[in-house]
Design a protein around this motif. Structure first.
Motif, PDB file in Angstrom:
ATOM      1  N   GLY A  51       0.808  -1.207   0.000  1.00  0.00           N
ATOM      2  CA  GLY A  51       0.000   0.000   0.000  1.00  0.00           C
ATOM      3  C   GLY A  51       0.837   1.251   0.000  1.00  0.00           C
ATOM      4  N   GLY A  52       0.213   2.335   0.447  1.00  0.00           N
ATOM      5  CA  GLY A  52       0.923   3.592   0.483  1.00  0.00           C
ATOM      6  C   GLY A  52       0.148   4.666   1.212  1.00  0.00           C
ATOM      7  N   ILE A  53       0.878   5.700   1.569  1.00  0.00           N
ATOM      8  CA  ILE A  53       0.326   6.914   2.151  1.00  0.00           C
ATOM      9  C   ILE A  53       0.677   8.026   1.161  1.00  0.00           C
ATOM     10  CG2 ILE A  53       0.309   8.477   4.114  1.00  0.00           C
ATOM     11  CD1 ILE A  53      -0.506   5.650   4.916  1.00  0.00           C
ATOM     12  N   TYR A  54      -0.325   8.769   0.743  1.00  0.00           N
ATOM     13  CA  TYR A  54      -0.145   9.794  -0.282  1.00  0.00           C
ATOM     14  C   TYR A  54      -0.610  11.139   0.251  1.00  0.00           C
ATOM     15  CZ  TYR A  54      -0.769   5.613  -3.283  1.00  0.00           C
ATOM     16  OH  TYR A  54      -0.705   4.373  -3.865  1.00  0.00           O
ATOM     17  N   LEU A  55       0.035  12.198  -0.199  1.00  0.00           N
ATOM     18  CA  LEU A  55      -0.456  13.541   0.058  1.00  0.00           C
ATOM     19  C   LEU A  55      -0.831  14.155  -1.282  1.00  0.00           C
ATOM     20  CD1 LEU A  55      -0.971  15.722   2.229  1.00  0.00           C
ATOM     21  CD2 LEU A  55       1.297  16.651   1.652  1.00  0.00           C
ATOM     22  N   PHE A  56      -2.092  14.589  -1.378  1.00  0.00           N
ATOM     23  CA  PHE A  56      -2.605  15.228  -2.589  1.00  0.00           C
ATOM     24  C   PHE A  56      -2.960  16.674  -2.304  1.00  0.00           C
ATOM     25  CE2 PHE A  56      -3.158  10.842  -3.841  1.00  0.00           C
ATOM     26  CZ  PHE A  56      -2.911  10.867  -5.212  1.00  0.00           C
ATOM     27  N   GLU A  57      -2.947  17.485  -3.340  1.00  0.00           N
ATOM     28  CA  GLU A  57      -3.279  18.899  -3.206  1.00  0.00           C
ATOM     29  C   GLU A  57      -4.714  19.119  -2.754  1.00  0.00           C
ATOM     30  OE1 GLU A  57      -2.396  20.674  -6.977  1.00  0.00           O
ATOM     31  OE2 GLU A  57      -0.229  20.479  -6.688  1.00  0.00           O
ATOM     32  N   ASP A  58      -5.628  18.208  -3.143  1.00  0.00           N
ATOM     33  CA  ASP A  58      -7.040  18.399  -2.820  1.00  0.00           C
ATOM     34  C   ASP A  58      -7.773  17.060  -2.861  1.00  0.00           C
ATOM     35  OD1 ASP A  58      -7.688  17.844  -5.611  1.00  0.00           O
ATOM     36  OD2 ASP A  58      -7.097  19.903  -6.020  1.00  0.00           O
ATOM     37  N   GLU A  59      -9.012  17.073  -2.386  1.00  0.00           N
ATOM     38  CA  GLU A  59      -9.807  15.848  -2.312  1.00  0.00           C
ATOM     39  C   GLU A  59     -10.135  15.289  -3.690  1.00  0.00           C
ATOM     40  OE1 GLU A  59     -13.539  13.934   0.131  1.00  0.00           O
ATOM     41  OE2 GLU A  59     -13.198  16.091   0.223  1.00  0.00           O
ATOM     42  N   ALA A  60     -10.416  16.151  -4.656  1.00  0.00           N
ATOM     43  CA  ALA A  60     -10.746  15.678  -6.001  1.00  0.00           C
ATOM     44  C   ALA A  60      -9.596  14.866  -6.595  1.00  0.00           C
ATOM     45  CB  ALA A  60     -11.107  16.855  -6.908  1.00  0.00           C
ATOM     46  N   SER A  61      -8.366  15.334  -6.419  1.00  0.00           N
ATOM     47  CA  SER A  61      -7.194  14.602  -6.928  1.00  0.00           C
ATOM     48  C   SER A  61      -7.032  13.267  -6.220  1.00  0.00           C
ATOM     49  CB  SER A  61      -5.919  15.433  -6.740  1.00  0.00           C
ATOM     50  OG  SER A  61      -5.985  16.631  -7.465  1.00  0.00           O
ATOM     51  N   VAL A  81      -9.375  -3.575  -2.149  1.00  0.00           N
ATOM     52  CA  VAL A  81      -8.510  -2.417  -1.957  1.00  0.00           C
ATOM     53  C   VAL A  81      -9.190  -1.518  -0.936  1.00  0.00           C
ATOM     54  CG1 VAL A  81      -7.439  -0.415  -3.048  1.00  0.00           C
ATOM     55  CG2 VAL A  81      -7.684  -2.561  -4.337  1.00  0.00           C
ATOM     56  N   ARG A  82      -8.475  -1.216   0.138  1.00  0.00           N
ATOM     57  CA  ARG A  82      -9.012  -0.331   1.161  1.00  0.00           C
ATOM     58  C   ARG A  82      -8.365   1.042   1.002  1.00  0.00           C
ATOM     59  NH1 ARG A  82      -8.178  -5.300   2.923  1.00  0.00           N
ATOM     60  NH2 ARG A  82      -6.019  -4.859   3.482  1.00  0.00           N
ATOM     61  N   GLY A  83      -9.195   2.055   0.780  1.00  0.00           N
ATOM     62  CA  GLY A  83      -8.698   3.417   0.632  1.00  0.00           C
ATOM     63  C   GLY A  83      -9.493   4.364   1.506  1.00  0.00           C
ATOM     64  N   GLN A  84      -8.798   5.258   2.172  1.00  0.00           N
ATOM     65  CA  GLN A  84      -9.446   6.221   3.061  1.00  0.00           C
ATOM     66  C   GLN A  84      -8.783   7.581   2.877  1.00  0.00           C
ATOM     67  OE1 GLN A  84     -12.021   5.541   5.358  1.00  0.00           O
ATOM     68  NE2 GLN A  84     -12.083   7.763   5.537  1.00  0.00           N
ATOM     69  N   ILE A  85      -9.597   8.617   2.736  1.00  0.00           N
ATOM     70  CA  ILE A  85      -9.087   9.977   2.605  1.00  0.00           C
ATOM     71  C   ILE A  85      -9.278  10.691   3.937  1.00  0.00           C
ATOM     72  CG2 ILE A  85      -9.374  12.194   1.439  1.00  0.00           C
ATOM     73  CD1 ILE A  85     -10.199  10.571  -1.056  1.00  0.00           C
ATOM     74  N   PHE A  86      -8.214  11.367   4.380  1.00  0.00           N
ATOM     75  CA  PHE A  86      -8.226  12.050   5.661  1.00  0.00           C
ATOM     76  C   PHE A  86      -7.933  13.535   5.497  1.00  0.00           C
ATOM     77  CE2 PHE A  86      -6.965   7.703   6.687  1.00  0.00           C
ATOM     78  CZ  PHE A  86      -7.734   7.427   7.801  1.00  0.00           C
ATOM     79  N   ASP A  87      -8.528  14.345   6.384  1.00  0.00           N
ATOM     80  CA  ASP A  87      -8.096  15.720   6.571  1.00  0.00           C
ATOM     81  C   ASP A  87      -6.825  15.674   7.407  1.00  0.00           C
ATOM     82  OD1 ASP A  87     -10.334  16.879   5.256  1.00  0.00           O
ATOM     83  OD2 ASP A  87     -11.526  16.664   7.085  1.00  0.00           O
ATOM     84  N   ILE A  88      -6.067  16.753   7.371  1.00  0.00           N
ATOM     85  CA  ILE A  88      -4.820  16.833   8.127  1.00  0.00           C
ATOM     86  C   ILE A  88      -4.958  17.925   9.181  1.00  0.00           C
ATOM     87  CG2 ILE A  88      -2.355  17.361   7.993  1.00  0.00           C
ATOM     88  CD1 ILE A  88      -2.545  16.374   5.030  1.00  0.00           C
ATOM     89  N   ASN A  89      -4.624  17.602  10.406  1.00  0.00           N
ATOM     90  CA  ASN A  89      -4.569  18.611  11.453  1.00  0.00           C
ATOM     91  C   ASN A  89      -3.189  19.250  11.364  1.00  0.00           C
ATOM     92  OD1 ASN A  89      -3.916  19.803  14.085  1.00  0.00           O
ATOM     93  ND2 ASN A  89      -5.985  19.111  14.612  1.00  0.00           N
ATOM     94  N   GLN A  90      -3.127  20.366  10.661  1.00  0.00           N
ATOM     95  CA  GLN A  90      -1.860  21.029  10.354  1.00  0.00           C
ATOM     96  C   GLN A  90      -1.102  21.467  11.612  1.00  0.00           C
ATOM     97  OE1 GLN A  90      -1.197  21.087   7.066  1.00  0.00           O
ATOM     98  NE2 GLN A  90       0.768  22.086   7.203  1.00  0.00           N
ATOM     99  N   PRO A  91      -1.740  22.144  12.587  1.00  0.00           N
ATOM    100  CA  PRO A  91      -0.974  22.589  13.760  1.00  0.00           C
ATOM    101  C   PRO A  91      -0.318  21.444  14.532  1.00  0.00           C
ATOM    102  CG  PRO A  91      -3.061  23.762  13.651  1.00  0.00           C
ATOM    103  CD  PRO A  91      -3.110  22.667  12.603  1.00  0.00           C
ATOM    104  N   LEU A  92      -1.038  20.360  14.748  1.00  0.00           N
ATOM    105  CA  LEU A  92      -0.451  19.233  15.478  1.00  0.00           C
ATOM    106  C   LEU A  92       0.605  18.524  14.640  1.00  0.00           C
ATOM    107  CD1 LEU A  92      -3.610  17.759  17.241  1.00  0.00           C
ATOM    108  CD2 LEU A  92      -1.795  19.182  18.242  1.00  0.00           C
ATOM    109  N   SER A  93       0.358  18.387  13.338  1.00  0.00           N
ATOM    110  CA  SER A  93       1.340  17.742  12.464  1.00  0.00           C
ATOM    111  C   SER A  93       2.646  18.531  12.417  1.00  0.00           C
ATOM    112  CB  SER A  93       0.762  17.584  11.058  1.00  0.00           C
ATOM    113  OG  SER A  93      -0.355  16.720  11.079  1.00  0.00           O
TER     114      SER A  93
END
Length: 102
Positions: A51-61, A81-93
């Motif tokens: 699998g993988g962890i990806y960072l995309f510019e936006d949800e549509a992508s 195939v299990r796929g999940q899209i997450f929001d990112i908590n920027q301050p904590l990250s």
């Protein structure tokens, strides 16, 4: 707003260095996916997962990639195939040096 995509699926190899060699072309092609910022490849030989962890510019992508990637994996014989899209908590990250921007 950037979105994180997490994908995993049953995978029977190759793993490790053999995986790196066998999938270099695929890795290079992923760099051309619209909206992709980065990908971290994941593998577990013990649990027979890939699998993988990806960072995309936006949800549509992220959604478009997940749809295309799921179809590609299905054609390769992978049935779930299990796929999940997450929001990112920027301050904590940022506190933990998370690579959440480009």
């Amino acid at each position: 707003m950037a979105k994180l995509l997490q994908v995993d699926f049953e995978f029977h190899g190759p793993f490790g260095e053999a995986m790196s060699t066998a999938l270099v072309g695929l890795a290079e092609s992923i760099n051309h996916e619209p909206g992709l910022i980065w990908k971290i490849w994941t593998e577990s030989e013990k649990d027979q997962l890939g699998g993988g962890i990806y960072l995309f510019e936006d949800e549509a992508s992220a959604l478009a990639y997940l749809e295309m990637h799921t179809a590609r994996l299905t054609q390769m014989g992978i049935s779930e195939v299990r796929g999940q899209i997450f929001d990112i908590n920027q301050p904590l990250s940022m506190i933990n040096q998370g690579p959440t921007s480009h």
